[in-house]
Design a protein around this motif. Structure first.
Motif, PDB file in Angstrom:
ATOM      1  N   HIS A  49       4.155  23.075  21.666  1.00  0.00           N
ATOM      2  CA  HIS A  49       3.488  21.777  21.515  1.00  0.00           C
ATOM      3  C   HIS A  49       4.199  20.653  22.261  1.00  0.00           C
ATOM      4  CE1 HIS A  49       0.786  23.559  18.690  1.00  0.00           C
ATOM      5  NE2 HIS A  49       1.725  23.786  17.773  1.00  0.00           N
ATOM      6  N   ASP A  50       5.095  21.008  23.171  1.00  0.00           N
ATOM      7  CA  ASP A  50       5.867  19.987  23.883  1.00  0.00           C
ATOM      8  C   ASP A  50       5.527  19.911  25.367  1.00  0.00           C
ATOM      9  OD1 ASP A  50       7.546  19.050  21.691  1.00  0.00           O
ATOM     10  OD2 ASP A  50       8.406  21.068  21.713  1.00  0.00           O
ATOM     11  N   GLN A  51       4.382  20.487  25.756  1.00  0.00           N
ATOM     12  CA  GLN A  51       3.988  20.468  27.159  1.00  0.00           C
ATOM     13  C   GLN A  51       3.270  19.158  27.503  1.00  0.00           C
ATOM     14  OE1 GLN A  51       5.107  23.027  29.006  1.00  0.00           O
ATOM     15  NE2 GLN A  51       5.964  23.712  27.043  1.00  0.00           N
ATOM     16  N   PRO A  52       3.540  18.570  28.665  1.00  0.00           N
ATOM     17  CA  PRO A  52       2.841  17.334  29.057  1.00  0.00           C
ATOM     18  C   PRO A  52       1.324  17.522  29.031  1.00  0.00           C
ATOM     19  CG  PRO A  52       4.673  17.773  30.539  1.00  0.00           C
ATOM     20  CD  PRO A  52       4.533  18.996  29.670  1.00  0.00           C
ATOM     21  N   GLY A  53       0.634  16.539  28.479  1.00  0.00           N
ATOM     22  CA  GLY A  53      -0.820  16.603  28.435  1.00  0.00           C
ATOM     23  C   GLY A  53      -1.369  17.489  27.339  1.00  0.00           C
ATOM     24  N   GLY A  54      -0.500  18.031  26.468  1.00  0.00           N
ATOM     25  CA  GLY A  54      -0.950  18.899  25.390  1.00  0.00           C
ATOM     26  C   GLY A  54      -1.777  18.125  24.369  1.00  0.00           C
ATOM     27  N   PRO A  55      -2.556  18.836  23.551  1.00  0.00           N
ATOM     28  CA  PRO A  55      -3.479  18.159  22.627  1.00  0.00           C
ATOM     29  C   PRO A  55      -2.801  17.303  21.557  1.00  0.00           C
ATOM     30  CG  PRO A  55      -3.360  20.519  22.158  1.00  0.00           C
ATOM     31  CD  PRO A  55      -2.644  20.303  23.449  1.00  0.00           C
ATOM     32  N   PHE A  56      -1.510  17.532  21.314  1.00  0.00           N
ATOM     33  CA  PHE A  56      -0.826  16.759  20.278  1.00  0.00           C
ATOM     34  C   PHE A  56       0.111  15.697  20.856  1.00  0.00           C
ATOM     35  CE2 PHE A  56      -1.827  20.884  18.383  1.00  0.00           C
ATOM     36  CZ  PHE A  56      -2.506  20.477  17.247  1.00  0.00           C
ATOM     37  N   ARG A  57       0.125  15.578  22.176  1.00  0.00           N
ATOM     38  CA  ARG A  57       0.997  14.590  22.800  1.00  0.00           C
ATOM     39  C   ARG A  57       0.349  13.217  22.766  1.00  0.00           C
ATOM     40  NH1 ARG A  57       5.439  16.712  22.079  1.00  0.00           N
ATOM     41  NH2 ARG A  57       6.109  14.687  22.899  1.00  0.00           N
TER      42      ARG A  57
END
Length: 349
Positions: A268-276
């Motif tokens: 969940h720490d990827q750029p542009g992820g749904p929870f960012r």
């Protein structure tokens, strides 16, 4: 003559309705679309009361609760169970440092309400209390005002919720990040009020130097308040009195769940992820800060587990191999914690 009588009756009814509107008294305590909800005239022991209610649909409503302790009115968002024919328990959800008044809330950042929609429970979301650690402050703060959040959540709100929603009086509580300390302290302060307590990436000790620094950063750097107005001088007796690690013996009998990541970036720490919540270009910086926070909480959680083990108090601790301080992990952890929350909400005879 008969027509005149009918006209008199109609006129009387219209006058009564008009009078109720002018006086602010609702014509019906349970408006259409909110079955089973009764505002009535119930007050808490200190005089707190529900001012009014806004109905979104048959299952979702917002109560406006006036806190006598803080002399202020706060919204409380409620999701009703699908079946309200019989009294059901209540799960209180606390947000993080922003108090749920910003974009960082269970309702906006996760599918928590969808997940809980078939769980036969009233979901009660506390709104407000940003940067306050949901505790009773010893002094009013020039920036953060009067804060008596422990009184509000433990004393004022439950009797109002029980009366309005017709609950069965059985409660659980869960919270993330800043709410870790208050979730545990509420269970400690009012034994039996919350039969289960779940903490997701939440600080669990505050009378040690690392915990004190974390509290000060939250209250002062981000909130603009003064932590001494909360618990007095740092390291003073109120800091120990509000440390769940110090008072862990009083958690006996509560179904406990605590989860945290290691601080190592994960799914969940990827750029542009749904929870960012940040711009993709800012993700590396945000993740780095989240890694530091989560790493400190990882240590704090282990310390609490060691103390509970020493006391012979059971608890469920989940240490994810990866994950920083962000909403995707808290959504996952809520679902993982449900069996523990359910033990308190639906006790077996």
């Amino acid at each position: 003559m008969q027509r005149r009588s009918i006209r008199r009756v109609v006129a009387a009814v219209l006058c009564a309705v008009a009078a109720s509107i002018v006086s602010g008294i609702p014509v019906s305590a349970a408006p259409v679309g909110a079955p089973g909800v009764t505002l009535g005239s119930v007050t808490s022991p200190d005089g707190s009361f529900i001012e009014r209610m806004e109905v979104t649909d048959a299952r979702h409503l917002r109560l406006f609760v006036h806190s006598a302790a803080m002399n202020q009115t706060f919204p409380v968002d409620v999701q009703r169970p699908a079946d309200t024919a019989t009294p059901k328990p209540a799960l209180y959800l606390l947000n993080g440092a922003g108090g749920g008044v910003d974009r960082a809330s269970w309702q906006l950042r996760t599918d928590a309400l969808d997940f809980l929609s078939d769980k036969d429970v009233n979901v009660v979301q506390i709104i407000g209390g940003a940067w306050t650690f949901y505790t009773d402050w010893v002094k009013p703060d020039p920036v953060l005002g009067v804060n008596k959040w422990q009184t509000y959540i433990a004393e004022e709100l439950p009797p109002l919720i029980d009366a309005a929603l017709g609950t069965n009086g059985v409660n659980a509580i869960a919270g993330l990040s800043m709410s870790g300390i208050p979730v545990l302290n509420l269970a400690i302060a009012k034994p039996g009020l919350f039969r289960s307590a779940a903490v997701y990436s939440g600080l669990t000790q505050v009378s040690d130097p690392a915990g004190q620094q974390a509290v000060k950063l939250t209250v002062e750097l981000y909130g603009g308040g003064d932590a001494e107005n909360m618990w007095g001088p740092v390291g003073g007796p109120l800091w120990a009195a509000n440390d769940p690690l110090v008072n862990a013996e009083k958690l006996r009998g509560t179904h406990l769940f605590v989860s945290t990541g290691t601080g190592i970036p994960g799914i969940h720490d990827q750029p542009g992820g749904p929870f960012r919540m940040e711009k993709p270009a800012d993700t590396p910086k945000t993740v780095a800060l989240g890694a530091l926070i989560e790493g400190a909480i990882f240590v704090s959680s282990h310390n609490l587990q060691a103390r509970l083990d020493q006391l012979g108090i059971p608890g469920t601790f989940v240490y994810r191999e990866t994950g920083t301080h962000s909403w995707g992990y808290w959504q996952d952890d809520l679902k993982t914690s449900w069996p523990v929350l359910a033990k308190g909400l639906f006790p077996q005879p």
